[in-house]
Design a protein around this motif. Structure first.
Motif, PDB file in Angstrom:
ATOM      1  N   PRO A 144       0.828  -1.211   0.000  1.00 10.45           N
ATOM      2  CA  PRO A 144       0.000   0.000   0.000  1.00 10.45           C
ATOM      3  C   PRO A 144       0.870   1.272   0.000  1.00 10.45           C
ATOM      4  CG  PRO A 144      -0.686  -1.527   1.732  1.00 10.45           C
ATOM      5  CD  PRO A 144       0.601  -2.039   1.182  1.00 10.45           C
ATOM      6  N   LEU A 145       0.391   2.301  -0.688  1.00 10.87           N
ATOM      7  CA  LEU A 145       1.058   3.613  -0.684  1.00 10.87           C
ATOM      8  C   LEU A 145      -0.012   4.662  -0.407  1.00 10.87           C
ATOM      9  CD1 LEU A 145       3.292   5.748  -1.333  1.00 10.87           C
ATOM     10  CD2 LEU A 145       2.664   5.482  -3.755  1.00 10.87           C
ATOM     11  N   LEU A 146       0.204   5.452   0.647  1.00 14.43           N
ATOM     12  CA  LEU A 146      -0.737   6.524   0.988  1.00 14.43           C
ATOM     13  C   LEU A 146      -0.086   7.853   0.613  1.00 14.43           C
ATOM     14  CD1 LEU A 146      -1.917   5.219   4.489  1.00 14.43           C
ATOM     15  CD2 LEU A 146      -2.914   4.795   2.227  1.00 14.43           C
ATOM     16  N   VAL A 147      -0.751   8.588  -0.269  1.00  8.76           N
ATOM     17  CA  VAL A 147      -0.185   9.849  -0.757  1.00  8.76           C
ATOM     18  C   VAL A 147      -0.958  11.017  -0.164  1.00  8.76           C
ATOM     19  CG1 VAL A 147       0.299  11.259  -2.804  1.00  8.76           C
ATOM     20  CG2 VAL A 147       0.539   8.767  -2.925  1.00  8.76           C
ATOM     21  N   THR A 173      -3.100   4.125  -2.875  1.00  7.01           N
ATOM     22  CA  THR A 173      -2.767   3.361  -4.078  1.00  7.01           C
ATOM     23  C   THR A 173      -1.794   2.253  -3.683  1.00  7.01           C
ATOM     24  OG1 THR A 173      -2.014   3.514  -6.365  1.00  7.01           O
ATOM     25  CG2 THR A 173      -0.938   5.008  -4.796  1.00  7.01           C
ATOM     26  N   VAL A 174      -1.072   1.728  -4.652  1.00  8.82           N
ATOM     27  CA  VAL A 174      -0.035   0.735  -4.359  1.00  8.82           C
ATOM     28  C   VAL A 174       1.298   1.276  -4.850  1.00  8.82           C
ATOM     29  CG1 VAL A 174      -1.394  -1.393  -4.272  1.00  8.82           C
ATOM     30  CG2 VAL A 174      -0.709  -0.461  -6.493  1.00  8.82           C
ATOM     31  N   LYS A 175       2.372   0.835  -4.200  1.00  9.00           N
ATOM     32  CA  LYS A 175       3.711   1.352  -4.521  1.00  9.00           C
ATOM     33  C   LYS A 175       4.140   0.875  -5.922  1.00  9.00           C
ATOM     34  CE  LYS A 175       7.873   3.096  -3.509  1.00  9.00           C
ATOM     35  NZ  LYS A 175       8.551   2.822  -4.765  1.00  9.00           N
ATOM     36  N   MET A 176       4.452   1.862  -6.770  1.00  3.78           N
ATOM     37  CA  MET A 176       4.902   1.555  -8.141  1.00  3.78           C
ATOM     38  C   MET A 176       6.394   1.219  -8.156  1.00  3.78           C
ATOM     39  SD  MET A 176       5.331   4.787  -7.184  1.00  3.78           S
ATOM     40  CE  MET A 176       3.858   5.757  -7.418  1.00  3.78           C
ATOM     41  N   ILE A 231      -4.536  -1.901   6.390  1.00  2.44           N
ATOM     42  CA  ILE A 231      -3.261  -1.603   5.734  1.00  2.44           C
ATOM     43  C   ILE A 231      -2.168  -2.366   6.473  1.00  2.44           C
ATOM     44  CG2 ILE A 231      -1.619   0.231   5.115  1.00  2.44           C
ATOM     45  CD1 ILE A 231      -4.047   2.134   5.039  1.00  2.44           C
ATOM     46  N   ARG A 232      -1.731  -3.468   5.853  1.00  2.00           N
ATOM     47  CA  ARG A 232      -0.745  -4.320   6.527  1.00  2.00           C
ATOM     48  C   ARG A 232       0.663  -3.888   6.141  1.00  2.00           C
ATOM     49  NH1 ARG A 232      -3.837  -9.010   5.038  1.00  2.00           N
ATOM     50  NH2 ARG A 232      -5.568  -9.216   6.505  1.00  2.00           N
ATOM     51  N   PRO A 233       1.604  -3.943   7.091  1.00  2.00           N
ATOM     52  CA  PRO A 233       2.985  -3.589   6.771  1.00  2.00           C
ATOM     53  C   PRO A 233       3.640  -4.642   5.861  1.00  2.00           C
ATOM     54  CG  PRO A 233       2.793  -4.312   9.076  1.00  2.00           C
ATOM     55  CD  PRO A 233       1.406  -4.301   8.491  1.00  2.00           C
ATOM     56  N   PRO A 234       4.618  -4.322   5.043  1.00  6.38           N
ATOM     57  CA  PRO A 234       5.115  -2.944   4.929  1.00  6.38           C
ATOM     58  C   PRO A 234       4.192  -2.091   4.061  1.00  6.38           C
ATOM     59  CG  PRO A 234       6.293  -4.379   3.405  1.00  6.38           C
ATOM     60  CD  PRO A 234       5.355  -5.256   4.167  1.00  6.38           C
ATOM     61  N   TRP A 235       4.039  -0.828   4.458  1.00  6.97           N
ATOM     62  CA  TRP A 235       3.300   0.119   3.640  1.00  6.97           C
ATOM     63  C   TRP A 235       4.148   1.371   3.452  1.00  6.97           C
ATOM     64  CZ3 TRP A 235       1.597   4.723   6.091  1.00  6.97           C
ATOM     65  CH2 TRP A 235       1.726   4.723   7.502  1.00  6.97           C
ATOM     66  N   TYR A 236       3.785   2.177   2.490  1.00  3.75           N
ATOM     67  CA  TYR A 236       4.575   3.374   2.174  1.00  3.75           C
ATOM     68  C   TYR A 236       3.712   4.622   2.329  1.00  3.75           C
ATOM     69  CZ  TYR A 236       8.209   0.472   0.026  1.00  3.75           C
ATOM     70  OH  TYR A 236       9.209  -0.438  -0.202  1.00  3.75           O
ATOM     71  N   SER A 237       4.381   5.724   2.624  1.00  3.25           N
ATOM     72  CA  SER A 237       3.690   7.019   2.586  1.00  3.25           C
ATOM     73  C   SER A 237       4.524   7.973   1.728  1.00  3.25           C
ATOM     74  CB  SER A 237       3.520   7.589   4.001  1.00  3.25           C
ATOM     75  OG  SER A 237       4.784   7.810   4.602  1.00  3.25           O
ATOM     76  N   LEU A 238       3.831   8.918   1.129  1.00  7.27           N
ATOM     77  CA  LEU A 238       4.514   9.967   0.348  1.00  7.27           C
ATOM     78  C   LEU A 238       3.806  11.272   0.628  1.00  7.27           C
ATOM     79  CD1 LEU A 238       6.307  11.162  -1.962  1.00  7.27           C
ATOM     80  CD2 LEU A 238       4.481  10.520  -3.543  1.00  7.27           C
ATOM     81  N   ASP A 239       4.568  12.293   1.024  1.00  6.92           N
ATOM     82  CA  ASP A 239       4.008  13.620   1.209  1.00  6.92           C
ATOM     83  C   ASP A 239       4.795  14.567   0.298  1.00  6.92           C
ATOM     84  OD1 ASP A 239       2.157  15.369   2.633  1.00  6.92           O
ATOM     85  OD2 ASP A 239       3.988  16.314   3.393  1.00  6.92           O
ATOM     86  N   TYR A 240       4.084  15.293  -0.564  1.00  4.93           N
ATOM     87  CA  TYR A 240       4.797  16.135  -1.536  1.00  4.93           C
ATOM     88  C   TYR A 240       4.038  17.447  -1.735  1.00  4.93           C
ATOM     89  CZ  TYR A 240       7.446  17.534  -5.644  1.00  4.93           C
ATOM     90  OH  TYR A 240       8.245  18.228  -6.515  1.00  4.93           O
ATOM     91  N   THR A 241       4.782  18.509  -1.965  1.00  2.31           N
ATOM     92  CA  THR A 241       4.178  19.817  -2.250  1.00  2.31           C
ATOM     93  C   THR A 241       4.491  20.229  -3.680  1.00  2.31           C
ATOM     94  OG1 THR A 241       4.384  20.480   0.065  1.00  2.31           O
ATOM     95  CG2 THR A 241       4.098  22.247  -1.557  1.00  2.31           C
TER      96      THR A 241
END
Ligand SMILES: [Fe+2]
Length: 297
Positions: A128-131, A187-190, A271-281
């Motif tokens: 999983p990827l949370l943006v 989404t999911v990690k690309m 959301i099971r580990p491992p999961w990713y997060s991305l924070d962008y401006t």
């Protein structure tokens, strides 16, 4: 003019370009002749090499279709696309910019998704990827009500239009920024993926022993009246090809803070580990809102 020697060819060709009526086209063509002729002199181009060069141009045209553009791929592989982007953005190349290359796979009419929703539309195994993202102007003020198109490759490196296993418009979505300029989704990690190497670009890469892999990235196209359309790619700095992108697209401003989490998600047990997060401006520049034509249908 009757040409007496090689020097005459250049001055005669320059004189012909000077007769171009449109001033901007004239400026471009005069400079093109100057640089092109200087280039031929510099490398002392042989007749055989000249014939090869025209054959390459012809082949790029023949390889280009409604779904593939070898010329754009070549421009990217020579660093020209990135140069044009950087010269025309970030205060004409003076500051950092969120602007990047459009790439070949932006589609119109991606489905609208509410903030917090998911763009995974069919079973797409991956982490999983949370943006969470924010759109601001050059003064750092939020841009509310911006339309944001998001698209990216799957965890096996294929866009939905390249992969019969994915639903139509999988990993694509359209968002609207809230009052704080924010939008967010799951989404999911690309991962990264190779550019096509079965044409002349493949021969170019092979000549320098360059790999074809673009580092993993998230595409965005952001539209708001009063601003230049922001076309962006946010890269994963941990990708093994982050500093050898065959398209020369990775800049410091486009490095995303993709964080891998080994612990369970604090609020969502699904959301099971491992999961990713991305924070962008994303930073938008003022300008004319000109939306490009989509490269594919
Ligand atoms: Fe891409």
């Amino acid at each position: 003019m009757i040409i007496r020697n090689q020097g005459d060819v250049t001055s005669d060709a320059l004189a012909a370009m000077e007769r171009t009526a449109d001033p901007r086209v004239r400026e471009i063509l005069v400079s093109l002749i100057k640089h092109l002729h200087a280039f031929v002199r510099d490398v002392r181009l042989t007749e055989d090499e000249f014939r090869q060069a025209t054959a390459v141009l012809n082949q790029m045209g023949k390889l280009s279709t409604d779904t593939h553009n070898e010329s754009v791929l070549m421009a990217g592989s020579l660093g020209v696309s990135s140069l044009v982007c950087l010269l025309n953005n970030g205060g004409n190349g003076n500051t950092e910019t969120s602007q990047s290359l459009l790439g070949p796979f932006w589609r119109l009419n991606s489905p609208r998704v509410a903030n917090g929703g998911t763009i995974v539309r069919s079973d797409t195994p991956g982490d999983p990827l949370l943006v969470t993202a924010r759109v601001v102007d050059m003064a750092g003020k939020p841009v509310a009500g911006a339309e944001v198109d998001i698209w990216h490759a799957s965890p096996i490196g294929l866009y939905e239009n390249q992969d019969p296993e994915q639903a139509d418009m999988n990993l694509r979505g359209k968002f609207t920024t809230d009052q704080d300029g924010r939008f967010w989704f799951a989404t999911v990690k690309m991962i990264g993926y190779p550019i096509p190497t079965d044409g002349v670009v493949g021969r170019l890469l092979q000549a320098q022993n360059r790999h074809p892999y673009r580092p993993a990235h998230l595409h965005a196209l952001i539209v708001k009246e009063g601003f230049k359309v922001l076309i962006s790619q946010v890269y994963d700095p941990k990708d093994p090809h982050i500093d050898t992108d065959p398209q020369f697209g990775v800049t410091k401003a486009l490095l995303g803070d993709y964080i891998r989490h080994e612990e369970p998600h604090p609020s969502d047990p699904n959301i099971r580990p491992p999961w990713y997060s991305l924070d962008y401006t994303y930073v938008m520049e003022p300008g004319e809102m000109k939306v490009p034509a989509p490269p594919i249908a």
